[in-house]
Motif scaffolding. Structure first.
Motif, PDB file in Angstrom:
ATOM      1  N   CYS A   1      39.940 -23.516 -39.329  1.00  0.00           N
ATOM      2  CA  CYS A   1      38.549 -23.069 -39.343  1.00  0.00           C
ATOM      3  C   CYS A   1      38.237 -22.103 -38.208  1.00  0.00           C
ATOM      4  CB  CYS A   1      37.612 -24.277 -39.242  1.00  0.00           C
ATOM      5  SG  CYS A   1      35.916 -23.831 -39.632  1.00  0.00           S
TER       6      CYS A   1
ATOM      7  N   ASN B   1      29.974 -21.350 -45.403  1.00  0.00           N
ATOM      8  CA  ASN B   1      29.184 -21.559 -44.187  1.00  0.00           C
ATOM      9  C   ASN B   1      27.962 -20.643 -44.215  1.00  0.00           C
ATOM     10  OD1 ASN B   1      28.270 -21.277 -41.384  1.00  0.00           O
ATOM     11  ND2 ASN B   1      30.011 -22.610 -40.968  1.00  0.00           N
TER      12      ASN B   1
ATOM     13  N   ASN C   1      35.191 -21.762 -37.095  1.00  0.00           N
ATOM     14  CA  ASN C   1      34.042 -22.298 -36.365  1.00  0.00           C
ATOM     15  C   ASN C   1      34.481 -23.446 -35.444  1.00  0.00           C
ATOM     16  OD1 ASN C   1      32.247 -20.704 -38.179  1.00  0.00           O
ATOM     17  ND2 ASN C   1      33.110 -22.141 -39.676  1.00  0.00           N
ATOM     18  N   GLN C   2      33.565 -23.834 -34.560  1.00  0.00           N
ATOM     19  CA  GLN C   2      33.852 -24.938 -33.634  1.00  0.00           C
ATOM     20  C   GLN C   2      32.657 -25.886 -33.605  1.00  0.00           C
ATOM     21  OE1 GLN C   2      36.628 -25.575 -31.884  1.00  0.00           O
ATOM     22  NE2 GLN C   2      37.739 -23.770 -32.629  1.00  0.00           N
ATOM     23  N   CYS C   3      32.314 -26.490 -34.743  1.00  0.00           N
ATOM     24  CA  CYS C   3      31.163 -27.395 -34.766  1.00  0.00           C
ATOM     25  C   CYS C   3      31.477 -28.577 -33.847  1.00  0.00           C
ATOM     26  CB  CYS C   3      30.871 -27.859 -36.187  1.00  0.00           C
ATOM     27  SG  CYS C   3      30.586 -26.468 -37.303  1.00  0.00           S
TER      28      CYS C   3
ATOM     29  N   ILE D   1      38.306 -31.136 -37.389  1.00  0.00           N
ATOM     30  CA  ILE D   1      39.205 -30.318 -38.220  1.00  0.00           C
ATOM     31  C   ILE D   1      39.892 -29.202 -37.440  1.00  0.00           C
ATOM     32  CG2 ILE D   1      39.289 -28.753 -40.190  1.00  0.00           C
ATOM     33  CD1 ILE D   1      37.455 -30.683 -41.640  1.00  0.00           C
ATOM     34  N   PRO D   2      39.172 -28.434 -36.609  1.00  0.00           N
ATOM     35  CA  PRO D   2      39.885 -27.397 -35.848  1.00  0.00           C
ATOM     36  C   PRO D   2      41.030 -27.981 -35.003  1.00  0.00           C
ATOM     37  CG  PRO D   2      37.538 -27.009 -35.765  1.00  0.00           C
ATOM     38  CD  PRO D   2      37.722 -28.364 -36.390  1.00  0.00           C
TER      39      PRO D   2
ATOM     40  N   TYR E   1      30.870 -31.657 -33.678  1.00  0.00           N
ATOM     41  CA  TYR E   1      31.137 -33.012 -34.197  1.00  0.00           C
ATOM     42  C   TYR E   1      32.440 -33.071 -34.995  1.00  0.00           C
ATOM     43  CZ  TYR E   1      29.301 -30.386 -38.083  1.00  0.00           C
ATOM     44  OH  TYR E   1      29.102 -29.383 -39.013  1.00  0.00           O
ATOM     45  N   CYS E   2      33.113 -31.926 -35.160  1.00  0.00           N
ATOM     46  CA  CYS E   2      34.177 -31.844 -36.164  1.00  0.00           C
ATOM     47  C   CYS E   2      35.578 -31.821 -35.557  1.00  0.00           C
ATOM     48  CB  CYS E   2      33.988 -30.578 -37.002  1.00  0.00           C
ATOM     49  SG  CYS E   2      35.208 -30.417 -38.322  1.00  0.00           S
TER      50      CYS E   2
ATOM     51  N   GLN F   1      38.363 -24.674 -45.498  1.00  0.00           N
ATOM     52  CA  GLN F   1      37.430 -25.415 -44.653  1.00  0.00           C
ATOM     53  C   GLN F   1      36.083 -24.717 -44.703  1.00  0.00           C
ATOM     54  OE1 GLN F   1      38.509 -28.107 -43.859  1.00  0.00           O
ATOM     55  NE2 GLN F   1      40.720 -27.894 -43.552  1.00  0.00           N
ATOM     56  N   ASP F   2      36.120 -23.394 -44.599  1.00  0.00           N
ATOM     57  CA  ASP F   2      34.940 -22.528 -44.695  1.00  0.00           C
ATOM     58  C   ASP F   2      35.427 -21.213 -45.291  1.00  0.00           C
ATOM     59  OD1 ASP F   2      33.123 -20.577 -42.189  1.00  0.00           O
ATOM     60  OD2 ASP F   2      32.948 -20.680 -44.379  1.00  0.00           O
TER      61      ASP F   2
ATOM     62  N   ARG G   1      26.151 -24.921 -34.409  1.00  0.00           N
ATOM     63  CA  ARG G   1      26.032 -24.205 -35.679  1.00  0.00           C
ATOM     64  C   ARG G   1      25.268 -22.926 -35.362  1.00  0.00           C
ATOM     65  NH1 ARG G   1      28.766 -26.065 -40.098  1.00  0.00           N
ATOM     66  NH2 ARG G   1      27.103 -25.471 -41.509  1.00  0.00           N
TER      67      ARG G   1
HETATM   68  S1  SF4 Z   1      35.521 -27.479 -40.931  1.00  0.00           S
HETATM   69 FE1  SF4 Z   1      33.329 -27.251 -41.281  1.00  0.00          FE
HETATM   70  S2  SF4 Z   1      32.356 -28.704 -39.922  1.00  0.00           S
HETATM   71 FE2  SF4 Z   1      34.469 -28.421 -39.197  1.00  0.00          FE
HETATM   72  S3  SF4 Z   1      34.361 -26.801 -37.631  1.00  0.00           S
HETATM   73 FE3  SF4 Z   1      34.768 -25.832 -39.607  1.00  0.00          FE
HETATM   74  S4  SF4 Z   1      32.762 -25.278 -40.441  1.00  0.00           S
HETATM   75 FE4  SF4 Z   1      32.449 -26.759 -38.805  1.00  0.00          FE
END
Ligand code: SF4
Length: 415
Positions: free
Chosen positions: A129, A211, A131-133, A138-139, A135-136, A173-174, A250
């Motif tokens: 991903c 996203n 992004n760096q949310c 996944i990265p 709470y997540c 993921q996005d 976000r």
């Molecule tokens: S997978 Fe989704 S929630 Fe997780 S960092 Fe990427 S955009 Fe954000």
């Protein structure tokens, strides 16, 4: 005799695509992939570690297999995917498991072994991903964005077209991040145009996991102007309060989200707008939660999924002050979902007496079950088709809606 391999897929469609690639290679290497785990000598478990609930489900599944092995009904257990990638010391706690393998990289060429019904498929166009949310995890599990190269994607979709699938679900993921690893800018619209022109026989093309930060106008125009692209926008916004959105990292504001929803509904008349929300994020006040609830009432999403915030070690939010007690999180979840049930019932009521296109999925309940273009596989509602006729699975038919439920529709074959 061919070794019988069972594949257990947990988690999201992205995990399923990885399992299809692995099964494809094993099948190619002359192993026999069996549907019934009880028939298998070796079982591969593709695990999920996104949130507590998913981790618990993965561990429970592994422990069930360990029991089968102890009873001599199973020779080997191989655990792979996000749980194995995230927790490197599982072997100590689960000595009966024969191997732990992390996540499998993006598969540019492997021959897919379908683990979905034959009439639809998932196409994963990127991994990791951009992004760096906060709470997540996944990265941390999947790493930063890696896009599949376009020629490989086109080869894959041409294969799907030859296989005469009816529905292609584009995932990542996005997916709006597609191509940013190469050019710094989203290349999703260009890719979608290429996919459309290379799959003339596929009836539905669906976009999942977009996203809201990067929804291009030309993408909306392409969706609106191409019949075969589902009028379905999956737009996880997670929250609406500006302070919480900032804490979630976000990069979008309440005002921008509201303007975007207006723009999408204007650009694509009759669009099914799906979203995902997180309730109980650290320090979320009752007032901020009510702001979210009021927004849900006003926005009237056609499809909505909510998640209770899951405190995940290794994420910035894990150390945020003001962690909310589980009971309050649950209450907030229940409030959102009870509000959405009414909204969903109202959305469905508008379809009464209308005739819609439905993809026939399976024979059941003295008729068939199908999906409208507003129903993504496994996450949305269904259409119950009452008929004595024999219908072909995987084909599109016209259905006249005779009844509506909260999340599902009921109908008969339109004459
Ligand atoms: S997978 Fe989704 S929630 Fe997780 S960092 Fe990427 S955009 Fe954000």
């Amino acid at each position: 005799m061919k070794q019988k391999i069972g594949i257990l897929v947990l988690g999201c469609p992205r995990n399923l695509v990885d399992a299809e690639a692995l099964a494809g290679r094993l099948n190619f290497k002359d192993y026999s992939i069996v549907d019934d785990i009880a028939q298998a000598g070796v079982v591969l478990v593709n695990t999920c570690a996104f949130i507590q609930e998913a981790k618990r489900e993965s561990i429970d599944a592994i422990l069930d297999l360990v029991q089968l092995k102890k009873q001599g009904k199973l020779k080997k257990i191989i655990v792979y995917g996000c749980l194995a990638q995230r927790y490197k010391n599982l072997a100590k706690d689960l000595p009966e498991v024969d191997a732990f393998v992390g996540t499998l990289g993006l598969n540019h060429e492997s021959k897919r072994f379908a683990l979905t019904p034959k009439h639809y498929a998932y196409l994963k166009i990127c991994e990791g991903c951009v992004n760096q949310c906060s709470y997540c995890v996944i990265p941390k599990i999947k790493g930063s964005l890696e896009s599949l190269d376009t020629p490989a994607i086109i080869r894959k979709v041409k294969r799907f077209n030859r296989q005469k699938i009816s529905e292609l679900n584009i995932i990542g993921q996005d997916i709006t991040g597609f191509g940013m690893d190469a050019s710094g800018e989203s290349q999703l619209t260009g890719l979608l145009r290429k996919i459309i022109s290379n799959v003339p026989d596929i009836g539905w093309i669906r976009l999942l996991y977009l996203n809201p930060q990067r929804i291009a106008s030309e993408l909306l125009e392409l969706v609106a102007s191409t019949d075969r692209v589902c009028k379905y926008i999956d737009l996880p916004i997670q929250h609406i309060n500006n302070r919480i959105l900032k804490l979630m990292n976000r990069a979008i504001t309440k005002e921008e989200i509201i303007a975007l929803i207006k723009k999408i509904r204007k650009s694509i008349p009759g669009v099914y707008l799906r979203t995902s929300l997180i309730v109980g994020f650290p320090s979320e006040t009752e007032k901020e939660f009510n702001e979210l609830l009021e927004f849900v009432k006003a926005a009237k999403f056609q499809r909505l999924g909510a998640f209770i915030y899951s405190r995940e070690e290794g994420t910035p939010a894990y150390n945020f002050k003001g962690q909310i007690p589980q009971q309050i999180k649950q209450e907030r979840f229940d409030k959102i979902m009870s509000e959405q049930r009414q909204i969903a019932a109202g959305v469905n009521a508008k379809f009464l007496s209308q005739t819609i296109t439905v993809l026939v999925e399976e024979k059941q309940y003295g008729g068939y079950i199908g999906r409208s273009q507003g129903d993504a596989p496994e996450v949305d509602g269904v259409v119950y088709i009452n008929t004595k006729q024999s219908l072909r699975i995987g084909k599109f038919i016209q259905v006249k809606i005779t009844g509506t439920l909260e999340y599902d529709l009921v109908g008969e074959v339109a004459l």
